[in-house]
Structure formats: structure tokens, C-alpha cells
Write a protein that holds these residues in place. Structure first.
Motif, PDB file in Angstrom:
ATOM      1  N   ASN A 211      -3.720  -5.596   3.604  1.00 28.07           N
ATOM      2  CA  ASN A 211      -3.937  -5.710   5.096  1.00 28.07           C
ATOM      3  C   ASN A 211      -4.912  -5.084   5.550  1.00 28.07           C
ATOM      4  O   ASN A 211      -6.001  -6.010   6.428  1.00 28.07           O
ATOM      5  CB  ASN A 211      -2.508  -5.744   5.849  1.00 28.07           C
ATOM      6  CG  ASN A 211      -1.319  -6.322   5.381  1.00 28.07           C
ATOM      7  OD1 ASN A 211      -1.659  -7.604   4.845  1.00 28.07           O
ATOM      8  ND2 ASN A 211      -0.284  -5.914   5.561  1.00 28.07           N
ATOM      9  N   LEU A 212      -5.308  -4.012   5.203  1.00 24.86           N
ATOM     10  CA  LEU A 212      -6.366  -3.087   5.809  1.00 24.86           C
ATOM     11  C   LEU A 212      -7.840  -3.823   5.230  1.00 24.86           C
ATOM     12  O   LEU A 212      -8.744  -3.636   5.715  1.00 24.86           O
ATOM     13  CB  LEU A 212      -6.318  -1.692   5.242  1.00 24.86           C
ATOM     14  CG  LEU A 212      -5.168  -0.641   5.946  1.00 24.86           C
ATOM     15  CD1 LEU A 212      -4.847   0.609   5.373  1.00 24.86           C
ATOM     16  CD2 LEU A 212      -5.449  -0.711   7.502  1.00 24.86           C
ATOM     17  N   ALA A 213      -7.896  -4.035   4.015  1.00 25.51           N
ATOM     18  CA  ALA A 213      -9.073  -4.498   3.248  1.00 25.51           C
ATOM     19  C   ALA A 213      -9.282  -5.948   4.260  1.00 25.51           C
ATOM     20  O   ALA A 213     -10.305  -6.157   4.272  1.00 25.51           O
ATOM     21  CB  ALA A 213      -8.673  -4.657   1.913  1.00 25.51           C
ATOM     22  N   ASP A 214      -8.125  -6.933   4.452  1.00 27.47           N
ATOM     23  CA  ASP A 214      -8.670  -7.765   5.164  1.00 27.47           C
ATOM     24  C   ASP A 214      -8.829  -7.427   6.641  1.00 27.47           C
ATOM     25  O   ASP A 214      -9.846  -8.297   6.981  1.00 27.47           O
ATOM     26  CB  ASP A 214      -7.116  -8.617   4.980  1.00 27.47           C
ATOM     27  CG  ASP A 214      -7.386 -10.007   5.869  1.00 27.47           C
ATOM     28  OD1 ASP A 214      -8.300 -10.519   5.708  1.00 27.47           O
ATOM     29  OD2 ASP A 214      -6.284 -10.621   6.567  1.00 27.47           O
ATOM     30  N   ALA A 215      -8.355  -6.757   7.056  1.00 25.57           N
ATOM     31  CA  ALA A 215      -8.890  -6.423   8.390  1.00 25.57           C
ATOM     32  C   ALA A 215     -10.459  -5.912   8.544  1.00 25.57           C
ATOM     33  O   ALA A 215     -11.286  -6.301   9.345  1.00 25.57           O
ATOM     34  CB  ALA A 215      -8.271  -5.297   9.133  1.00 25.57           C
ATOM     35  N   GLY A 216     -10.699  -5.115   7.332  1.00 23.26           N
ATOM     36  CA  GLY A 216     -12.233  -4.609   7.222  1.00 23.26           C
ATOM     37  C   GLY A 216     -13.068  -5.629   7.078  1.00 23.26           C
ATOM     38  O   GLY A 216     -14.250  -5.626   7.635  1.00 23.26           O
ATOM     39  N   ALA A 217     -12.551  -6.528   6.258  1.00 21.57           N
ATOM     40  CA  ALA A 217     -13.719  -7.737   5.965  1.00 21.57           C
ATOM     41  C   ALA A 217     -13.777  -8.656   7.200  1.00 21.57           C
ATOM     42  O   ALA A 217     -14.889  -9.258   7.346  1.00 21.57           O
ATOM     43  CB  ALA A 217     -12.780  -8.731   4.864  1.00 21.57           C
ATOM     44  N   ARG A 218     -12.756  -8.756   8.013  1.00 25.41           N
ATOM     45  CA  ARG A 218     -13.128  -9.634   9.191  1.00 25.41           C
ATOM     46  C   ARG A 218     -13.965  -8.912  10.069  1.00 25.41           C
ATOM     47  O   ARG A 218     -14.912  -9.688  10.860  1.00 25.41           O
ATOM     48  CB  ARG A 218     -11.581  -9.539  10.002  1.00 25.41           C
ATOM     49  CG  ARG A 218     -10.438 -10.605   9.409  1.00 25.41           C
ATOM     50  CD  ARG A 218      -9.228 -10.398   9.973  1.00 25.41           C
ATOM     51  NE  ARG A 218      -8.129 -11.082   9.351  1.00 25.41           N
ATOM     52  CZ  ARG A 218      -7.580 -12.014   9.753  1.00 25.41           C
ATOM     53  NH1 ARG A 218      -7.861 -12.648  10.755  1.00 25.41           N
ATOM     54  NH2 ARG A 218      -6.545 -12.525   9.102  1.00 25.41           N
ATOM     55  N   ILE A 219     -13.859  -7.554  10.329  1.00 26.95           N
ATOM     56  CA  ILE A 219     -14.666  -6.902  11.053  1.00 26.95           C
ATOM     57  C   ILE A 219     -16.200  -6.749  10.651  1.00 26.95           C
ATOM     58  O   ILE A 219     -16.964  -7.105  11.284  1.00 26.95           O
ATOM     59  CB  ILE A 219     -14.338  -5.389  11.437  1.00 26.95           C
ATOM     60  CG1 ILE A 219     -12.784  -5.562  12.273  1.00 26.95           C
ATOM     61  CG2 ILE A 219     -15.297  -4.588  12.179  1.00 26.95           C
ATOM     62  CD1 ILE A 219     -12.205  -3.987  12.340  1.00 26.95           C
ATOM     63  N   ARG A 220     -16.302  -6.442   9.326  1.00 26.61           N
ATOM     64  CA  ARG A 220     -17.588  -6.241   8.774  1.00 26.61           C
ATOM     65  C   ARG A 220     -18.207  -7.435   8.447  1.00 26.61           C
ATOM     66  O   ARG A 220     -19.495  -7.528   8.550  1.00 26.61           O
ATOM     67  CB  ARG A 220     -17.415  -5.367   7.538  1.00 26.61           C
ATOM     68  CG  ARG A 220     -17.076  -3.875   7.612  1.00 26.61           C
ATOM     69  CD  ARG A 220     -16.595  -3.283   6.233  1.00 26.61           C
ATOM     70  NE  ARG A 220     -18.041  -2.921   5.767  1.00 26.61           N
ATOM     71  CZ  ARG A 220     -18.182  -2.475   4.466  1.00 26.61           C
ATOM     72  NH1 ARG A 220     -17.307  -2.253   3.787  1.00 26.61           N
ATOM     73  NH2 ARG A 220     -19.547  -2.250   4.253  1.00 26.61           N
ATOM     74  N   PHE A 221     -17.534  -8.418   7.681  1.00 28.61           N
ATOM     75  CA  PHE A 221     -18.382  -9.663   7.310  1.00 28.61           C
ATOM     76  C   PHE A 221     -17.819 -10.878   8.100  1.00 28.61           C
ATOM     77  O   PHE A 221     -18.703 -11.879   7.888  1.00 28.61           O
ATOM     78  CB  PHE A 221     -17.662  -9.992   5.848  1.00 28.61           C
ATOM     79  CG  PHE A 221     -17.827  -8.557   4.965  1.00 28.61           C
ATOM     80  CD1 PHE A 221     -19.361  -7.621   4.978  1.00 28.61           C
ATOM     81  CD2 PHE A 221     -16.880  -8.133   4.100  1.00 28.61           C
ATOM     82  CE1 PHE A 221     -19.314  -6.682   4.120  1.00 28.61           C
ATOM     83  CE2 PHE A 221     -17.338  -7.007   3.165  1.00 28.61           C
ATOM     84  CZ  PHE A 221     -18.207  -6.208   3.384  1.00 28.61           C
ATOM     85  N   GLY A 222     -17.029 -11.093   8.873  1.00 28.96           N
ATOM     86  CA  GLY A 222     -16.393 -12.222   9.529  1.00 28.96           C
ATOM     87  C   GLY A 222     -15.682 -13.104   8.908  1.00 28.96           C
ATOM     88  O   GLY A 222     -15.630 -14.153   9.203  1.00 28.96           O
TER      89      GLY A 222
END
Length: 300
Positions: A211-222
């Protein structure tokens, strides 16, 4: 005393927040940033695992194709020594590059195809870029398909072959209803979330890391994991697809190919290779692999 306690609690809370953000960014980087190989490194792996002597004498042509967003793809055309008007576009897996597609080239040349190999977005000689598990990669592939029809006017048949991320890219590309005659998808994932959660479990890591990796991808990469689902591109697909998967694949389990097989509307086949782990089916059983592909092509 109360003020000191509040400061301590605030400091701890701030530290935890910063630690969570750091972990989120670190995990997203680990999952979605490409661990690149040079062409030389990839070629050495190929040469160490099978006979690549066929590659040197082949007539080759290097060129570039621009994708929808201006991203430049590096392409290599390999001409079949026996003249043919049939073409294959081969898409490699994660962290590999176009040299990783060579393991399939001699087979397709025996089956009468010229071969087009290329570096996926962020891989090989291409500009560094994060991976989107088929979203942008499938758009790139669709541009390459259009370019192939324009570049080779003698073309009478065009097929796709993808391995792992390349198979997911191939499956996702079906949403564009590309002008191709068939596709072979080897050990692709139906959705990236089941792969990441399976690997987290196997590595005894907390599920919330995903979930954290997913959240990071949403923020960083969209981009979010829920959008990285190649299977969603198959419900209206009518292009014939042969799904191949190693029976012992513990990284991307065979259930991924089974689910995609069941979802696609077009002609489809599913073949499992006994004893093969991830992305090693053609190395484990090359004759059986080629027989499955030949039978599938003959049935079209």
C-alpha cells in the motif's frame, strides 16, 4: 513537564511521519524504477544460457520510433535469411532489454518471420523512465505497430510476442484494437497487485508495504496499482492470443495467464510448460515451446 511531554510526542509523531514518507518513496522507487541492464550485460546473460551464434550474421537495421508523448524508442530489425513478408514484434521483460528477446528470435525465424526487437520504455538504450506495468508501454507498442505497417509495405502478417512485463504490455495493447494478426503472451501478469502482494508474503514483509509503494507511485508518478491491470484490456479483445506460462513460476503464478485466458473474447489457447520457472519456458523445453507456437499459428 506537560510541555516537555508534548514536545516529545510531537517529535516522535513527526519522526514517524517522516519515516513513513521515506519508506513510501523508497518502496515506490524499488518497485517502479527500472533496474537497467546495458545491452552488453544482457547479451552476456543470453550467451551464457543458450546459443546466440545465429545473431551475429543476421542482417540488422537500427532505427527509432517516437511514441505518443514524444518518448523515443530504440528499435532493431532482424531480417530473416529466408525472404518473408511476415513480421514479429517481440517485447522483453522488466529490467532486461531487446537482447532478452533473442531467445525467441531463432524460433520465429524458423516459423517464417522477420523479427523486430526493441527496448521497453526506461530500458536498454532508451531514456530512463519509471515503469507503468503496461499503461504507457502499451501505447509505445501500439505506435511501433503502426510504424511497422508504414515502414514495411510488403507486410502480409504481423504478430506480437511478449515475456513477463512484455506479455502484460502485449495484453494491455489489445485495448487499442491494434492491427495485428495474433499475439503470444508468455508469463504475463493479469494485474500487478497480486504479484506484489504475493512477493511481499513470500518475503515475510507486511502487506501494508504494498500500500505504501502504491501511495508513493500515485504521488511521484501519477499512476496507481488499480490501473495496472492488463486483464481489463481483454474483455472486448478478438485478436487470437496464445498464453504460455511456466508451471513452476512462483513469481508471476500461472493463475495470471489462466485469468487472462478466461477473460479474452477472441480465439485463445493456454499452454503450461512443466518444470519451468519464471521466464524460462523456452529455455527449459525449447522443442515443446516451439511446437505449441507452431500449432497455434497453424490453427489461425
Amino acid at each position: 513537564m506537560k510541555k516537555s511531554t508534548g514536545l516529545i510526542i510531537g517529535a516522535v509523531g513527526g519522526g514517524l511521519a517522516l519515516g513513513t514518507v521515506g519508506l513510501m518513496y523508497g518502496l515506490s522507487d524499488f518497485v517502479w524504477s527500472v533496474k537497467r541492464q546495458t545491452l552488453e550485460e544482457a547479451m552476456k546473460w543470453q550467451t551464457d544460457h543458450y546459443d546466440t551464434s545465429f545473431y551475429g550474421p543476421l542482417e540488422k537495421q537500427y532505427y527509432e520510433v517516437e511514441s505518443e508523448d514524444g518518448y523515443i524508442l530504440h528499435i532493431e530489425f532482424l531480417r530473416n535469411p529466408v525472404p518473408t513478408t511476415k513480421y514479429m514484434i517481440l517485447t522483453h521483460g522488466y529490467s532486461d532489454n531487446r537482447m532478452g528477446s533473442l531467445k525467441y528470435v531463432s524460433m520465429y525465424m524458423r516459423l517464417g518471420f522477420n523479427c523486430i526487437i526493441y527496448d521497453l520504455r526506461g530500458h536498454g538504450e532508451n531514456t530512463p523512465h519509471f515503469v507503468t506495468c503496461g499503461i504507457l508501454e502499451s501505447s509505445d507498442l501500439n505506435c511501433l505497430i503502426r510504424d511497422t505497417h508504414q515502414r514495411y509495405p510488403d507486410l502480409t502478417e504481423l504478430g506480437l510476442h511478449g515475456e513477463s512485463l512484455g506479455a502484460a504490455t502485449t495484453a494491455t495493447c489489445m485495448k487499442y484494437k491494434p492491427d495485428v494478426d495474433f499475439a503470444v503472451a508468455d508469463c504475463g501478469f493479469s494485474d500487478i497487485e497480486n504479484v506484489l502482494r504475493g512477493q511481499a508474503k513470500a518475503g515475510h514483509m507486511p502487506g501494508f508495504f504494498v500500500n505504501l509503494a502504491d501511495a508513493g507511485a500515485r504521488i511521484r508518478f501519477g499512476y496507481a496499482m488499480k490501473d495496472m491491470r492488463p486483464i481489463l484490456s481483454l474483455s472486448e479483445n478478438e485478436i487470437p492470443i496464445l498464453f504460455i506460462h511456466g508451471e513452476d513460476d512462483a513469481f508471476i503464478t500461472p493463475d495470471n495467464s489462466r485469468r487472462m485466458y478466461e477473460c479474452t473474447k477472441g480465439k485463445r489457447e493456454l499452454r503450461l510448460i512443466p518444470g519451468a520457472q519464471h521466464a524460462e519456458s523456452i529455455l527449459k523445453s525449447p522443442d515443446l515451446y516451439e511446437a505449441y507456437v507452431r500449432e497455434f499459428l497453424q490453427s489461425l
